[in-house]
Design an enzyme around this catalytic site. Structure first.
Site, short mmCIF file in Angstrom:
data_model
loop_
_atom_site.label_atom_id
_atom_site.label_comp_id
_atom_site.label_asym_id
_atom_site.label_seq_id
_atom_site.Cartn_x
_atom_site.Cartn_y
_atom_site.Cartn_z
N LYS A 5 0.83 -1.21 0.00
CA LYS A 5 0.00 0.00 0.00
C LYS A 5 0.86 1.26 0.00
CE LYS A 5 -4.17 -1.90 2.10
NZ LYS A 5 -5.00 -1.94 3.31
N LYS A 54 -9.52 -4.65 -4.10
CA LYS A 54 -10.23 -3.39 -4.32
C LYS A 54 -9.27 -2.32 -4.84
CE LYS A 54 -13.60 -3.86 -0.58
NZ LYS A 54 -13.83 -3.51 0.83
N LYS A 106 -3.63 -11.16 -6.62
CA LYS A 106 -4.93 -11.37 -5.94
C LYS A 106 -5.94 -10.33 -6.39
CE LYS A 106 -4.86 -8.52 -1.91
NZ LYS A 106 -4.93 -8.21 -0.55
P1 TYM Z 1 -10.59 -6.31 3.73
O1 TYM Z 1 -11.66 -5.32 4.00
O2 TYM Z 1 -9.54 -5.95 2.75
O3 TYM Z 1 -11.22 -7.67 3.23
C1 TYM Z 1 -12.32 -8.31 3.88
C2 TYM Z 1 -12.13 -9.82 3.83
O4 TYM Z 1 -12.02 -10.24 2.46
C3 TYM Z 1 -10.87 -11.07 2.32
N1 TYM Z 1 -10.33 -10.93 0.95
C4 TYM Z 1 -10.11 -11.97 0.13
N2 TYM Z 1 -10.31 -13.29 0.27
C5 TYM Z 1 -10.01 -14.11 -0.78
N3 TYM Z 1 -9.51 -13.63 -1.96
C6 TYM Z 1 -9.29 -12.30 -2.14
N4 TYM Z 1 -8.82 -11.85 -3.31
C7 TYM Z 1 -9.59 -11.41 -1.08
N5 TYM Z 1 -9.51 -10.05 -0.92
C8 TYM Z 1 -9.96 -9.79 0.32
C9 TYM Z 1 -9.89 -10.56 3.37
O5 TYM Z 1 -8.92 -11.53 3.69
C10 TYM Z 1 -10.83 -10.27 4.52
O6 TYM Z 1 -11.08 -11.43 5.27
N6 TYM Z 1 -7.43 -5.85 7.59
C11 TYM Z 1 -8.71 -6.41 7.17
C12 TYM Z 1 -9.89 -5.91 7.99
C13 TYM Z 1 -9.79 -6.11 9.45
C14 TYM Z 1 -9.91 -7.35 10.14
C15 TYM Z 1 -9.81 -7.02 11.51
C16 TYM Z 1 -10.09 -8.67 9.71
C17 TYM Z 1 -9.61 -5.15 10.38
N7 TYM Z 1 -9.64 -5.68 11.62
C18 TYM Z 1 -9.89 -8.02 12.49
C19 TYM Z 1 -10.18 -9.67 10.71
C20 TYM Z 1 -10.08 -9.33 12.07
C21 TYM Z 1 -8.98 -6.01 5.72
O7 TYM Z 1 -8.49 -5.01 5.26
O8 TYM Z 1 -9.92 -6.77 5.09
#
Ligand code: TYM
Length: 328
Positions: A110, A194, A191
């Protein structure tokens, strides 16, 4: 069993988020006391638009319920409504090293994309650790891209426990067997994300049926004709096989067997149709929920009350064990 996960309210959610996130949330809520958090504080770690953050928070709230979270069963809430999260992040910053944070791949990726790299982006993993640890979480359903953040959370929890006495349960990550890392349709070695890649590379959860069919049809395939899962030789087809498992619940082997002897054309068409069949009812429920922001606000307010109550004892223990003077 306590379950916790979080999702950011910025950008439009895609089928990767469904695979690693939403569908696992709906499944794990059955296993115990479950908390799902719309992580708006994380969303400001890269440049953001206030109006988009506001709308995105309600959008993700509606999507969480539309994909199967039951407000009677799960606690769904907005991170900033529960101030314990920001406080826990600050406290945990003192037991997280600069070197650990500097090694985080998501930070590096990022940061490379930003002209202005915020201090908040660097501290992102301590906020996430606080999210998880405040609830004495046993399992964290996530996609593969969050694995490193979860490992750091475990390390930080262990360090805190050692230094200040047993305070946190050590959480385990839960990853889907297939679809833990959904890849970009146009660049299947990266991957689906977004923040990277083109529109054509991602199936958005709110794409209409024709757009979904078109994107899958134009997905980059590989040489050969066989519908076989092989990440090295056939990253494009392997990704589509995994998407089929996400849409239908089949295993990889079942999908391979079903398309034995078929060409890529037939297979892609079937994947497109399976995704349309999966997403159409979700989209209908989403529209209904999103058209009633007052009801959505009510549900999120109930969630925030429950989350405040559940996180308070851990935050209090953290302050106390770290030696903060308590008013008596
Ligand atoms: P975020 O908002 O980017 O994504 C939400 C969830 O989607 C999953 N994900 C994917 N899974 C499979 N293939 C992909 N290409 C893919 N892209 C995204 C992510 O693994 C996630 O489970 N840091 C985290 C948010 C967060 C969080 C937490 C998660 C903040 N606090 C505490 C768990 C526990 C994030 O940015 O997810």
């Amino acid at each position: 069993m306590k379950v916790f996960s979080g999702i950011q309210p910025t950008g439009e959610p895609h089928i990767g988020n469904y695979s690693g996130g939403f569908r696992q949330y709906a499944a794990t809520q059955e296993q115990g006391e479950a908390y799902f958090c719309i992580v708006d504080l994380h969303a400001i770690t890269v440049g953001h638009d206030p109006k988009e953050l506001y709308d995105g928070t309600l959008d993700i709230g509606a999507m969480l319920f539309a994909t199967g979270l039951d407000p009677e069963r799960s606690t769904v809430f907005v991170q900033s409504h529960v101030t314990a999260h920001a406080e826990a992040a600050w406290l945990l910053g003192s037991v997280t090293s600069f070197g650990e944070l500097r090694r985080m791949t998501q930070f590096k990726e990022k940061a490379d994309q930003q002209e202005f790299v915020s201090a908040a982006l660097f501290g992102y993993p301590t906020l996430m650790a606080g999210d998880i640890l405040l609830y004495q979480t046993d399992i964290v359903p996530i996609g593969d891209d969050q694995r490193q953040h979860l490992e750091l959370t475990r390390d930080v929890a262990e360090r805190f426990n050692q230094r200040f006495g047993e305070t946190f349960r050590i959480p385990d990550g839960v990853y889907p067997e297939a679809g833990a890392r959904v890849m970009d349709l146009q660049e299947p070695t990266k991957k689906m994300s977004k923040s990277f890649g083109t529109e054509a590379g991602k199936v958005l959860l709110m794409d209409d049926a024709d757009t979904i069919r078109r994107k899958v049809k134009r997905a980059v395939a590989d040489s050969g004709r066989e519908v076989r899962h092989d990440l090295d030789e056939k990253p494009g087809i392997s990704n589509l096989i995994e998407l089929m498992t996400v849409a239908t619940g089949e295993t990889i082997q079942e999908v391979e067997a079903r398309f034995d002897g078929h060409g890529y054309g037939d297979f892609k068409e079937a994947v497109g149709e399976a995704l349309v069949a999966l997403l159409t009812p979700i989209q209908e429920r989403y529209r209904e929920l999103r058209s009633d922001p007052a009801e959505l606000g009510r549900l999120l307010a109930i969630g925030a009350d429950k989350a405040r109550e559940a996180s308070a004892p851990t935050l209090e223990a953290m302050y106390e064990r770290m030696g903060f003077a308590q008013p008596s």
